[in-house]
Design a protein around this motif. Structure first.
Motif, PDB file in Angstrom:
ATOM      1  N   PHE A 147       0.738  -1.396   0.131  1.00 52.73           N
ATOM      2  CA  PHE A 147       0.197   0.207   0.219  1.00 52.73           C
ATOM      3  C   PHE A 147       0.801   1.220  -0.093  1.00 52.73           C
ATOM      4  O   PHE A 147       0.666   2.141  -0.727  1.00 52.73           O
ATOM      5  N   ASP A 148       1.889   1.297   0.628  1.00 49.12           N
ATOM      6  CA  ASP A 148       2.894   2.650   0.932  1.00 49.12           C
ATOM      7  C   ASP A 148       3.413   2.670  -0.432  1.00 49.12           C
ATOM      8  O   ASP A 148       3.647   3.914  -0.918  1.00 49.12           O
ATOM      9  N   GLU A 149       3.837   1.695  -1.274  1.00 49.20           N
ATOM     10  CA  GLU A 149       4.781   1.797  -2.505  1.00 49.20           C
ATOM     11  C   GLU A 149       3.690   2.462  -3.562  1.00 49.20           C
ATOM     12  O   GLU A 149       4.073   3.193  -4.429  1.00 49.20           O
ATOM     13  N   VAL A 150       2.506   1.786  -3.708  1.00 50.30           N
ATOM     14  CA  VAL A 150       1.374   2.380  -4.324  1.00 50.30           C
ATOM     15  C   VAL A 150       1.225   3.840  -4.065  1.00 50.30           C
ATOM     16  O   VAL A 150       1.070   4.874  -4.942  1.00 50.30           O
ATOM     17  N   SER A 151       0.834   4.248  -2.971  1.00 53.92           N
ATOM     18  CA  SER A 151       0.438   5.457  -2.413  1.00 53.92           C
ATOM     19  C   SER A 151       1.482   6.315  -2.609  1.00 53.92           C
ATOM     20  O   SER A 151       1.156   7.728  -3.281  1.00 53.92           O
ATOM     21  N   LYS A 152       2.694   6.108  -2.636  1.00 52.72           N
ATOM     22  CA  LYS A 152       3.944   6.996  -3.039  1.00 52.72           C
ATOM     23  C   LYS A 152       4.325   7.076  -4.436  1.00 52.72           C
ATOM     24  O   LYS A 152       5.149   8.037  -4.680  1.00 52.72           O
ATOM     25  N   GLY A 153       3.778   6.369  -5.084  1.00 56.18           N
ATOM     26  CA  GLY A 153       3.970   6.313  -6.693  1.00 56.18           C
ATOM     27  C   GLY A 153       5.011   5.403  -7.056  1.00 56.18           C
ATOM     28  O   GLY A 153       5.499   5.539  -8.198  1.00 56.18           O
ATOM     29  N   HIS A 154       5.760   4.766  -6.117  1.00 54.88           N
ATOM     30  CA  HIS A 154       6.870   3.923  -6.550  1.00 54.88           C
ATOM     31  C   HIS A 154       6.547   2.682  -7.409  1.00 54.88           C
ATOM     32  O   HIS A 154       7.144   2.149  -8.243  1.00 54.88           O
ATOM     33  N   CYS A 155       5.222   2.276  -7.069  1.00 53.37           N
ATOM     34  CA  CYS A 155       4.497   1.137  -8.000  1.00 53.37           C
ATOM     35  C   CYS A 155       3.279   1.547  -8.560  1.00 53.37           C
ATOM     36  O   CYS A 155       2.673   2.579  -7.750  1.00 53.37           O
ATOM     37  N   ASP A 156       3.214   1.442  -9.678  1.00 51.97           N
ATOM     38  CA  ASP A 156       1.907   1.842 -10.198  1.00 51.97           C
ATOM     39  C   ASP A 156       0.719   1.060  -9.879  1.00 51.97           C
ATOM     40  O   ASP A 156      -0.391   1.654  -9.734  1.00 51.97           O
ATOM     41  N   LEU A 157       1.167  -0.172  -9.547  1.00 53.89           N
ATOM     42  CA  LEU A 157      -0.098  -0.915  -8.976  1.00 53.89           C
ATOM     43  C   LEU A 157       0.312  -1.871  -8.163  1.00 53.89           C
ATOM     44  O   LEU A 157       1.583  -2.300  -7.930  1.00 53.89           O
ATOM     45  N   GLY A 158      -0.575  -2.413  -6.982  1.00 57.60           N
ATOM     46  CA  GLY A 158      -0.162  -3.330  -5.841  1.00 57.60           C
ATOM     47  C   GLY A 158      -1.244  -4.719  -6.066  1.00 57.60           C
ATOM     48  O   GLY A 158      -2.491  -4.507  -6.367  1.00 57.60           O
ATOM     49  N   LEU A 159      -0.733  -5.675  -5.561  1.00 65.57           N
ATOM     50  CA  LEU A 159      -1.573  -6.835  -5.466  1.00 65.57           C
ATOM     51  C   LEU A 159      -1.609  -7.278  -3.958  1.00 65.57           C
ATOM     52  O   LEU A 159      -0.414  -7.779  -3.577  1.00 65.57           O
ATOM     53  N   ALA A 160      -2.596  -7.364  -3.481  1.00 67.84           N
ATOM     54  CA  ALA A 160      -2.839  -7.847  -1.907  1.00 67.84           C
ATOM     55  C   ALA A 160      -3.865  -8.888  -1.526  1.00 67.84           C
ATOM     56  O   ALA A 160      -5.085  -8.578  -2.171  1.00 67.84           O
ATOM     57  N   PRO A 161      -3.723  -9.866  -1.010  1.00 67.76           N
ATOM     58  CA  PRO A 161      -4.864 -10.989  -0.713  1.00 67.76           C
ATOM     59  C   PRO A 161      -5.437 -10.488   0.238  1.00 67.76           C
ATOM     60  O   PRO A 161      -5.307  -9.506   1.133  1.00 67.76           O
ATOM     61  N   ILE A 162      -7.002 -10.578  -0.122  1.00 71.07           N
ATOM     62  CA  ILE A 162      -7.944 -10.074   0.879  1.00 71.07           C
ATOM     63  C   ILE A 162      -8.852 -10.866   1.493  1.00 71.07           C
ATOM     64  O   ILE A 162      -9.245 -10.871   2.793  1.00 71.07           O
TER      65      ILE A 162
END
Length: 276
Positions: A116-131
């Protein structure tokens, strides 16, 4: 064979012709700031492919081809960076590749909040997280991160979870088995029926289990076939999970809102004060 060779040659020409159009579209997106990945566009493309398909190839075959083609298109427009719960070879890594193909960049992250942090900061374009998982239920870390973060849910991935026993020795020589505690629980019946004395040792991830087993004699791991390939292990036994309908749902997160597709889901999250 001559006819197939000629068709293959024509396919390569058409695919590269399509790629040149993709490059121009990518230039326009970069000028206007539009996101490279568009879930609603992805859905439209797959629907059109299925509608145009008259066989004999099944729809799922063509969709798989087009998914990889779109992965290559992302790389031509602007390389996408996808964050996932690592290390490499984890089920999250497998799910990310299932969704985005082989042509994008993947970043292995240590924990869910880092995604979540890397996506929020723009370091990653997208993230994949298990829900959530059909056996284990909801993933608390992801639910907490959704409340605390400003990222948006833009898509989901449903993946059947199949566990394999990975080792470089015969089954009857295995003395230690590494994996996550949750995975041991999901394979409890098979383990008790197959091993009488082998020691089960919990580790942080199935990928870490594969890394460890690859370095130790008479050791095994329970993980994915992707982990076996990455860390040089053999798949000794496949599909050893007790529940064959073991599904994990992953969220694709982004800084951008996704446009409606007509078949959307709404997630509602809230927190309350910790008092009676």
């Amino acid at each position: 064979r001559k006819q197939i060779n000629e068709l293959d040659h024509r396919l390569v020409q058409l695919l590269n012709e399509r790629a040149r159009v993709v490059i121009e579209i990518g230039k326009l997106k970069n000028k206007t700031g539009k996101p490279i990945y568009s879930p609603e566009r992805e859905k439209q493309v797959f629907a059109r492919i299925a509608e145009a398909n008259q066989g004999p190839l099944p729809d799922r075959c063509l969709v798989a081809i087009w998914r990889e083609l779109m992965s290559g298109s992302f790389a031509l427009e602007r390389p996408l960076r996808i964050g996932y719960l690592g290390p490499g070879g984890s089920f999250s890594h497998t799910a990310a590749m299932l969704k985005f193909g082989q042509s994008v960049e993947y970043e292995s992250l240590a924990d869910i909040i880092s995604i979540f942090d890397e996506v929020s900061k723009g370091h990653c374009d997208l993230g994949l997280a298990p829900i959530e998982n059909t056996t284990g239920g909801g993933v608390i870390e992801t639910l907490d991160a959704l409340i605390d973060s400003d990222v948006k849910i833009c898509a989901e991935v449903l993946m059947a979870i199949h566990h394999s026993l990975l080792a470089n020795c015969p089954l009857d020589q295995i003395e230690k088995i590494y994996s996550k505690p949750e995975i041991f629980a999901q394979c409890r019946n098979w383990l008790s029926a197959t091993f009488k004395e082998a020691q089960t040792i919990p580790v942080a991830s199935s990928a870490k289990a594969a890394q460890t087993a690859a370095d130790e004699p008479k050791a095994a791991a329970i993980g994915s076939s992707v982990a076996a390939e990455l860390y040089g292990l053999r798949v000794v036994c496949e599909n050893i999970e007790d529940n064959t309908n073991n599904i994990t749902r992953f969220l694709v997160i982004s800084r951008e809102d996704a446009k409606p597709t007509g078949e959307d889901k709404t997630a509602i999250l809230f927190s309350t004060a910790h008092k009676a």
